[in-house]
Design a protein around this motif. Structure first.
Motif, PDB file in Angstrom:
ATOM      1  N   GLN A  97       1.057  -0.286 -13.407  1.00 38.82           N
ATOM      2  CA  GLN A  97       0.285  -0.796 -12.380  1.00 38.82           C
ATOM      3  C   GLN A  97       0.437  -0.041 -10.871  1.00 38.82           C
ATOM      4  N   HIS A  98      -0.733   0.295 -10.364  1.00 39.73           N
ATOM      5  CA  HIS A  98      -0.528   0.765  -9.195  1.00 39.73           C
ATOM      6  C   HIS A  98       0.180  -0.207  -8.092  1.00 39.73           C
ATOM      7  N   ILE A  99       0.939   0.518  -7.186  1.00 44.80           N
ATOM      8  CA  ILE A  99       1.797  -0.564  -6.359  1.00 44.80           C
ATOM      9  C   ILE A  99       0.865  -1.403  -5.594  1.00 44.80           C
ATOM     10  N   SER A 100      -0.258  -1.066  -4.971  1.00 45.67           N
ATOM     11  CA  SER A 100      -1.256  -1.911  -4.477  1.00 45.67           C
ATOM     12  C   SER A 100      -1.692  -3.038  -5.292  1.00 45.67           C
ATOM     13  N   GLU A 101      -1.630  -2.809  -6.603  1.00 52.59           N
ATOM     14  CA  GLU A 101      -1.903  -4.151  -7.466  1.00 52.59           C
ATOM     15  C   GLU A 101      -0.820  -5.221  -7.559  1.00 52.59           C
ATOM     16  N   ARG A 102       0.507  -4.955  -6.977  1.00 49.22           N
ATOM     17  CA  ARG A 102       1.556  -5.723  -7.012  1.00 49.22           C
ATOM     18  C   ARG A 102       1.518  -6.993  -6.048  1.00 49.22           C
ATOM     19  N   VAL A 103       1.469  -7.952  -6.362  1.00 52.32           N
ATOM     20  CA  VAL A 103       1.679  -9.050  -5.315  1.00 52.32           C
ATOM     21  C   VAL A 103       2.767  -9.901  -5.556  1.00 52.32           C
ATOM     22  N   ILE A 104       3.584 -10.101  -4.528  1.00 54.55           N
ATOM     23  CA  ILE A 104       4.491 -10.913  -4.810  1.00 54.55           C
ATOM     24  C   ILE A 104       4.218 -12.358  -4.182  1.00 54.55           C
ATOM     25  N   PHE A 105       3.736 -13.437  -4.958  1.00 51.93           N
ATOM     26  CA  PHE A 105       3.449 -14.690  -4.487  1.00 51.93           C
ATOM     27  C   PHE A 105       4.590 -15.847  -4.727  1.00 51.93           C
ATOM     28  N   PRO A 106       4.502 -16.830  -3.746  1.00 50.90           N
ATOM     29  CA  PRO A 106       5.624 -17.867  -3.878  1.00 50.90           C
ATOM     30  C   PRO A 106       5.813 -18.068  -5.403  1.00 50.90           C
ATOM     31  N   VAL A 107       7.222 -18.269  -5.497  1.00 46.49           N
ATOM     32  CA  VAL A 107       7.607 -18.672  -7.071  1.00 46.49           C
ATOM     33  C   VAL A 107       8.555 -19.844  -6.907  1.00 46.49           C
ATOM     34  N   THR A 108       9.239 -20.276  -5.683  1.00 50.58           N
ATOM     35  CA  THR A 108      10.184 -21.167  -5.761  1.00 50.58           C
ATOM     36  C   THR A 108       9.646 -22.318  -4.781  1.00 50.58           C
ATOM     37  N   PRO A 109      10.327 -23.406  -4.723  1.00 52.80           N
ATOM     38  CA  PRO A 109       9.851 -24.777  -3.755  1.00 52.80           C
ATOM     39  C   PRO A 109      10.020 -24.102  -2.579  1.00 52.80           C
ATOM     40  N   ARG A 128       0.811  -1.180   0.000  1.00 55.39           N
ATOM     41  CA  ARG A 128      -0.078  -0.011  -0.130  1.00 55.39           C
ATOM     42  C   ARG A 128       0.849   1.150  -0.034  1.00 55.39           C
ATOM     43  N   THR A 129       0.284   2.456  -0.315  1.00 56.39           N
ATOM     44  CA  THR A 129       1.175   3.678  -0.301  1.00 56.39           C
ATOM     45  C   THR A 129       0.217   4.593   0.446  1.00 56.39           C
ATOM     46  N   GLY A 130       0.924   5.579   0.962  1.00 63.06           N
ATOM     47  CA  GLY A 130       0.295   6.786   1.775  1.00 63.06           C
ATOM     48  C   GLY A 130       0.835   7.781   2.223  1.00 63.06           C
ATOM     49  N   LEU A 131       0.507   8.613   2.756  1.00 63.36           N
ATOM     50  CA  LEU A 131       1.049  10.023   3.230  1.00 63.36           C
ATOM     51  C   LEU A 131       1.034  10.390   4.757  1.00 63.36           C
ATOM     52  N   ILE A 132       2.358  10.555   5.177  1.00 58.35           N
ATOM     53  CA  ILE A 132       2.563  11.014   6.621  1.00 58.35           C
ATOM     54  C   ILE A 132       2.334  12.372   6.497  1.00 58.35           C
ATOM     55  N   ALA A 133       1.361  13.177   7.632  1.00 58.29           N
ATOM     56  CA  ALA A 133       1.274  14.437   7.670  1.00 58.29           C
ATOM     57  C   ALA A 133       2.443  15.078   8.673  1.00 58.29           C
ATOM     58  N   ASP A 159       2.146  16.398  11.366  1.00 58.96           N
ATOM     59  CA  ASP A 159       1.964  16.042  12.703  1.00 58.96           C
ATOM     60  C   ASP A 159       1.719  14.607  13.075  1.00 58.96           C
ATOM     61  N   GLY A 160       2.090  13.639  12.033  1.00 56.83           N
ATOM     62  CA  GLY A 160       2.039  12.313  12.185  1.00 56.83           C
ATOM     63  C   GLY A 160       0.785  11.565  11.601  1.00 56.83           C
ATOM     64  N   GLY A 161      -0.195  12.494  11.320  1.00 56.11           N
ATOM     65  CA  GLY A 161      -1.472  11.672  10.892  1.00 56.11           C
ATOM     66  C   GLY A 161      -1.188  11.029   9.694  1.00 56.11           C
ATOM     67  N   VAL A 162      -1.754   9.781   9.322  1.00 58.06           N
ATOM     68  CA  VAL A 162      -1.387   8.972   8.326  1.00 58.06           C
ATOM     69  C   VAL A 162      -2.362   8.897   7.422  1.00 58.06           C
ATOM     70  N   GLU A 163      -2.376   8.967   6.038  1.00 58.12           N
ATOM     71  CA  GLU A 163      -3.485   8.699   4.942  1.00 58.12           C
ATOM     72  C   GLU A 163      -3.164   7.538   4.187  1.00 58.12           C
ATOM     73  N   ILE A 164      -3.952   6.729   3.905  1.00 57.98           N
ATOM     74  CA  ILE A 164      -3.636   5.306   3.127  1.00 57.98           C
ATOM     75  C   ILE A 164      -4.391   5.856   1.724  1.00 57.98           C
ATOM     76  N   GLU A 165      -3.576   5.621   0.555  1.00 53.88           N
ATOM     77  CA  GLU A 165      -4.427   5.833  -0.697  1.00 53.88           C
ATOM     78  C   GLU A 165      -5.059   4.595  -1.172  1.00 53.88           C
ATOM     79  N   PRO A 166      -6.268   4.690  -1.634  1.00 51.92           N
ATOM     80  CA  PRO A 166      -7.257   3.775  -2.048  1.00 51.92           C
ATOM     81  C   PRO A 166      -6.650   2.591  -3.061  1.00 51.92           C
ATOM     82  N   THR A 167      -6.923   1.476  -2.495  1.00 46.48           N
ATOM     83  CA  THR A 167      -6.323   0.202  -2.919  1.00 46.48           C
ATOM     84  C   THR A 167      -7.033  -0.223  -4.565  1.00 46.48           C
ATOM     85  N   ALA A 168      -6.087  -0.442  -5.515  1.00 47.21           N
ATOM     86  CA  ALA A 168      -6.436  -0.871  -6.531  1.00 47.21           C
ATOM     87  C   ALA A 168      -7.368  -1.914  -6.848  1.00 47.21           C
ATOM     88  N   ARG A 169      -8.362  -1.748  -7.742  1.00 43.54           N
ATOM     89  CA  ARG A 169      -9.320  -2.758  -7.749  1.00 43.54           C
ATOM     90  C   ARG A 169      -8.839  -4.153  -8.152  1.00 43.54           C
TER      91      ARG A 169
END
Length: 434
Positions: free
Chosen positions: A203-215, A159-164, A166-176
């Protein structure tokens, strides 16, 4: 008695979403299941059945598949073709196929996988490599999360987001949509091979999924601890993540490397210290050597040095369970954070009734084997509203980030969901004694 530190919890609960799916190879059992014995595998028999369809029936079937899965994935026909290419052995003795037949065969050997259907937890956070357009005093970040789906298989999502200021955190909407990467290096089957992966830059970074690829990873890529590593001047930023590869029978530590969160390299770690979970890399070399914090005996935290980023042996125990909240065992909660006062190491401890809590220790900047101070009491422990989930009574993080005088601390609740908290560094240091 140490002063209690104020931990500001936010209400940004990131919850698993079963609607987010990727397509994964489907591998039927190799033995034939028909009553009449045959020398053909089930894959051969499926191919035979597809090829026996009349051309018009095959066209209608492919159209129905595409209509049924429309909008759920990118480039489905190309995905079907790629899977058909992997199934060449099942094509024998057939030699000629129409495009429709190949695409149908590819579709039959894929299945949708809801990669975060069960849990979204154990986060770590680093500054985003692209800070363009960020308001003054704010910071864009990348959050990594462990996602768990059917069969308790873990993968890595972002996910990506922004820290204000004052420390407030906002998360960007997730890709569909969600996608797995292209494997750039052919898999040889060697247990020590490195693997290079890449996603499309659009691709938006929230679209990227690293799934197991090796034994070695087949049952999970678990608990990635990301850190921005200090490089030579004018070199591009490098991010590393240590994680646990789980085969279903054995574990080992591996290293993920990226500069842009688009292309990645995964490399197994070797040496006696790499056969354990929870290694965390220091963000720079110390006296010309790489350094890690890890746990080798299920209880204590060790400091490990190496001249080779990929080989880790030995180590010195520097932190042992001391206070009641950590009597069962200790572990690190991500890479040490460099302060003027020393290295701030977030830790977790396990206490009565397997209750997890998060604390901290301050290590000497020149010689991290020297523990200057540590938490007598936990900084974060499960609140009443955070006790219920897949694994009750657990709070856990794989890494926080400094932002001015604040530690931005993403943390998991009961191995199910994730949230954020902030801790003021000046107040935190005053609470450390031990």
């Amino acid at each position: 008695m140490s002063k209690a530190v104020v931990v500001n919890r936010q209400s940004l609960f990131l919850r698993p979403d079963s609607s987010r799916v990727v397509v994964r190879p489907f591998k039927p059992a190799t033995e034939p299941r028909d009553l009449n014995l045959t020398d053909k595998t089930r894959a051969n028999l499926i191919v035979d059945r597809v090829l026996a369809l009349e051309p018009q029936a095959a066209d209608l079937l492919l159209a129905d598949v595409l209509e049924n899965f429309e909008g759920r994935h990118r480039n489905l026909l190309a995905t079907f073709e790629a899977r058909a290419k992997e199934m060449e052995e099942a094509f024998a003795p057939h030699t000629v196929f129409s495009p429709t037949q190949r695409q149908l065969i590819g579709a039959y050997f894929l299945n949708e996988y809801s990669f975060e259907a069960s849990a979204l937890f154990n986060p770590s956070i680093v500054a985003h490599p692209d800070q363009s357009g960020v308001p003054e005093g704010s910071r864009r970040f990348v959050l990594s999360l462990r996602a768990v789906g059917e069969g308790h298989v873990s993968s890595l999502t972002f996910r990506t987001g922004l820290i204000a200021p004052d420390g407030g955190v906002e998360i960007e909407p997730t890709a569909r949509l969600a996608s797995t990467p292209t494997i750039q290096t052919p898999l040889s089957g060697s247990p020590d091979e490195s693997v290079e992966l890449s996603f499309s830059a659009d691709q938006h970074i929230s679209e990227r999924v690293i799934f197991p690829v090796t034994p070695a990873q087949s049952n999970g890529i678990e608990d990635a601890r990301f850190v921005e590593f200090e490089t030579e001047e004018n070199e591009e930023k490098t991010f590393y993540a240590t994680y646990t590869a789980y085969s279903g029978k054995a574990i080992r530590s591996e290293l993920l490397q990226t500069s842009d969160f688009i292309s990645f390299k995964m490399t197994p770690l070797t040496g006696t210290a790499a056969m354990n979970k929870g290694m965390a890399l220091f963000p720079r070399k110390i006296d010309g050597r790489y350094a890690m914090i890890g746990r080798q005996d299920n209880e204590n935290l060790y400091l490990i040095y190496s001249d080779d980023l990929h080989e880790w042996n030995g180590g010195q125990a520097i932190l042992r369970p001391k206070f009641p909240w950590e009597f069962v065992q200790m572990g690190n909660c991500g890479s040490p954070i460099e302060l003027d006062e020393g290295w701030l190491l977030l830790t977790h401890g396990v206490g009565p009734v397997r209750r997890y809590a998060i604390g901290a220790a301050l290590l000497d900047k020149k010689d991290p084997s020297k523990v200057l101070a540590r938490s007598r009491d936990p900084l974060v422990r499960p609140e009443k509203s955070e006790r219920e989930g897949y694994v009750p009574n657990v709070v856990y993080t794989c890494g926080g980030m400094r932002h001015g005088d604040l530690i931005i601390l993403p943390y998991a609740v009961c191995d199910t969901v994730s949230n954020f908290s902030t801790i003021r560094i000046s107040e935190l240091l005053q609470t450390l004694d031990g």
